[in-house]
Design a protein around this motif. Structure first.
Motif, mmCIF file in Angstrom:
data_model
loop_
_atom_site.group_PDB
_atom_site.id
_atom_site.type_symbol
_atom_site.label_atom_id
_atom_site.label_comp_id
_atom_site.label_asym_id
_atom_site.label_seq_id
_atom_site.Cartn_x
_atom_site.Cartn_y
_atom_site.Cartn_z
ATOM 1 N N ASP A 17 49.443 41.632 123.598
ATOM 2 C CA ASP A 17 50.179 42.802 123.092
ATOM 3 C C ASP A 17 49.578 44.127 123.549
ATOM 4 N N VAL A 18 48.481 44.083 124.285
ATOM 5 C CA VAL A 18 47.827 45.332 124.667
ATOM 6 C C VAL A 18 47.962 45.592 126.167
ATOM 7 N N ASP A 19 47.793 46.864 126.526
ATOM 8 C CA ASP A 19 47.852 47.240 127.940
ATOM 9 C C ASP A 19 46.459 47.117 128.556
ATOM 10 N N SER A 20 46.313 47.578 129.784
ATOM 11 C CA SER A 20 45.035 47.427 130.495
ATOM 12 C C SER A 20 43.899 48.232 129.867
ATOM 13 N N MET A 21 44.243 49.174 128.992
ATOM 14 C CA MET A 21 43.218 49.960 128.299
ATOM 15 C C MET A 21 42.868 49.364 126.934
ATOM 16 N N GLY A 22 43.495 48.236 126.599
ATOM 17 C CA GLY A 22 43.216 47.583 125.326
ATOM 18 C C GLY A 22 43.979 48.172 124.152
ATOM 19 N N ILE A 23 44.957 49.028 124.438
ATOM 20 C CA ILE A 23 45.751 49.684 123.393
ATOM 21 C C ILE A 23 47.082 48.943 123.255
ATOM 22 N N THR A 24 47.511 48.761 122.030
ATOM 23 C CA THR A 24 48.774 48.062 121.780
ATOM 24 C C THR A 24 49.925 48.784 122.464
ATOM 25 N N TRP A 25 50.680 48.032 123.259
ATOM 26 C CA TRP A 25 51.846 48.602 123.940
ATOM 27 C C TRP A 25 52.864 49.005 122.884
ATOM 28 N N HIS A 26 53.445 50.193 123.025
ATOM 29 C CA HIS A 26 54.289 50.788 121.986
ATOM 30 C C HIS A 26 55.466 49.917 121.562
ATOM 31 N N GLY A 27 56.067 49.183 122.479
ATOM 32 C CA GLY A 27 57.229 48.360 122.147
ATOM 33 C C GLY A 27 56.911 47.204 121.215
ATOM 34 N N ASN A 28 55.663 46.794 121.147
ATOM 35 C CA ASN A 28 55.307 45.680 120.276
ATOM 36 C C ASN A 28 55.408 46.020 118.796
ATOM 37 N N TYR A 29 55.338 47.301 118.464
ATOM 38 C CA TYR A 29 55.454 47.674 117.054
ATOM 39 C C TYR A 29 56.821 47.292 116.499
ATOM 40 N N LEU A 30 57.852 47.332 117.317
ATOM 41 C CA LEU A 30 59.176 46.923 116.845
ATOM 42 C C LEU A 30 59.184 45.438 116.486
ATOM 43 N N ARG A 31 58.440 44.647 117.217
ATOM 44 C CA ARG A 31 58.320 43.223 116.887
ATOM 45 C C ARG A 31 57.562 43.053 115.570
ATOM 46 N N TYR A 32 56.522 43.850 115.353
ATOM 47 C CA TYR A 32 55.780 43.782 114.096
ATOM 48 C C TYR A 32 56.702 44.162 112.934
ATOM 49 N N PHE A 33 57.531 45.192 113.152
ATOM 50 C CA PHE A 33 58.510 45.570 112.131
ATOM 51 C C PHE A 33 59.440 44.393 111.839
ATOM 52 N N GLU A 34 59.900 43.731 112.892
ATOM 53 C CA GLU A 34 60.831 42.610 112.735
ATOM 54 C C GLU A 34 60.206 41.470 111.936
ATOM 55 N N ILE A 35 58.966 41.159 112.190
ATOM 56 C CA ILE A 35 58.294 40.084 111.461
ATOM 57 C C ILE A 35 58.202 40.433 109.979
ATOM 58 N N ALA A 36 57.837 41.676 109.678
ATOM 59 C CA ALA A 36 57.752 42.115 108.279
ATOM 60 C C ALA A 36 59.141 42.153 107.633
ATOM 61 N N ARG A 37 60.157 42.583 108.392
ATOM 62 C CA ARG A 37 61.531 42.620 107.869
ATOM 63 C C ARG A 37 61.999 41.210 107.522
ATOM 64 N N CYS A 38 61.713 40.244 108.382
ATOM 65 C CA CYS A 38 62.090 38.846 108.099
ATOM 66 C C CYS A 38 61.418 38.360 106.827
ATOM 67 N N GLN A 39 60.161 38.684 106.654
ATOM 68 C CA GLN A 39 59.445 38.285 105.438
ATOM 69 C C GLN A 39 60.087 38.921 104.213
ATOM 70 N N LEU A 40 60.435 40.204 104.305
ATOM 71 C CA LEU A 40 61.078 40.915 103.192
ATOM 72 C C LEU A 40 62.415 40.262 102.836
ATOM 73 N N LEU A 41 63.241 39.993 103.844
ATOM 74 C CA LEU A 41 64.545 39.378 103.600
ATOM 75 C C LEU A 41 64.400 37.961 103.053
ATOM 76 N N ASP A 42 63.412 37.220 103.541
ATOM 77 C CA ASP A 42 63.159 35.882 103.006
ATOM 78 C C ASP A 42 62.766 35.931 101.534
ATOM 79 N N GLU A 43 62.051 36.979 101.138
ATOM 80 C CA GLU A 43 61.625 37.111 99.738
ATOM 81 C C GLU A 43 62.803 37.310 98.799
ATOM 82 N N ILE A 44 63.922 37.811 99.309
ATOM 83 C CA ILE A 44 65.116 37.939 98.464
ATOM 84 C C ILE A 44 66.130 36.836 98.778
ATOM 85 N N ASP A 45 65.695 35.844 99.551
ATOM 86 C CA ASP A 45 66.521 34.688 99.892
ATOM 87 C C ASP A 45 67.780 35.095 100.670
ATOM 88 N N TYR A 46 67.598 36.041 101.596
ATOM 89 C CA TYR A 46 68.725 36.464 102.436
ATOM 90 C C TYR A 46 68.231 36.717 103.857
#
Length: 144
Positions: A17-46
């Protein structure tokens, strides 16, 4: 904005997930958001399978992200997702924080709107199938 529901997950920033400088590539944050969103929706069974079974798709129609400070390879972070709007659309806010210091690294939000899958029609109010899933979270006066 008071959240109706909040969830939190921890992760370690992986090498891929990181670039050649060891910093997280900006586009990966959207994937992190998606993982958390899935967890949130699963918690309400939807989660996404339940959405599909209910006859609705919920595409993202708007998103915003603000990078406050970089995250790096092997850094342990927590991703927090909060449902803050639900009546006409779903608005979920996100924070990525350092797991040890709690310093905010990134913040943002996504907005999703219900689309009736058969007709492809945009719903101007949240369908009852979602309202039913969150009814137990609402203050009693909002349920009437």
């Amino acid at each position: 904005m008071k959240a109706l529901l909040t969830t939190e997950m921890e992760m370690v920033i992986p090498f891929h997930d990181v670039d050649s400088m060891g910093i997280t590539w900006h586009g990966n944050y959207l994937r992190y958001f998606e993982i958390a969103r899935c967890q949130l929706l699963d918690e309400i069974d939807y989660g996404y399978r339940k959405m599909q079974a209910s006859g609705y798709a919920w595409p993202i129609i708007d998103l915003q992200i603000k990078y406050v400070q970089a995250s790096t390879f092997e850094q342990r972070v927590k991703v927090i997702a909060s449902l803050v709007e639900w009546e006409n659309r779903l608005k979920i806010t996100y924070q990525v924080r350092d797991a040890e210091t709690n310093q905010r690294l990134t913040k943002g939000y996504t907005v999703q709107a219900a689309v009736e899958m058969e007709s492809k029609e945009l719903c101007l109010v949240t369908p009852d199938c979602f309202r039913d899933k969150i009814a137990h979270l609402l203050p009693s006066e909002a349920q009437a």
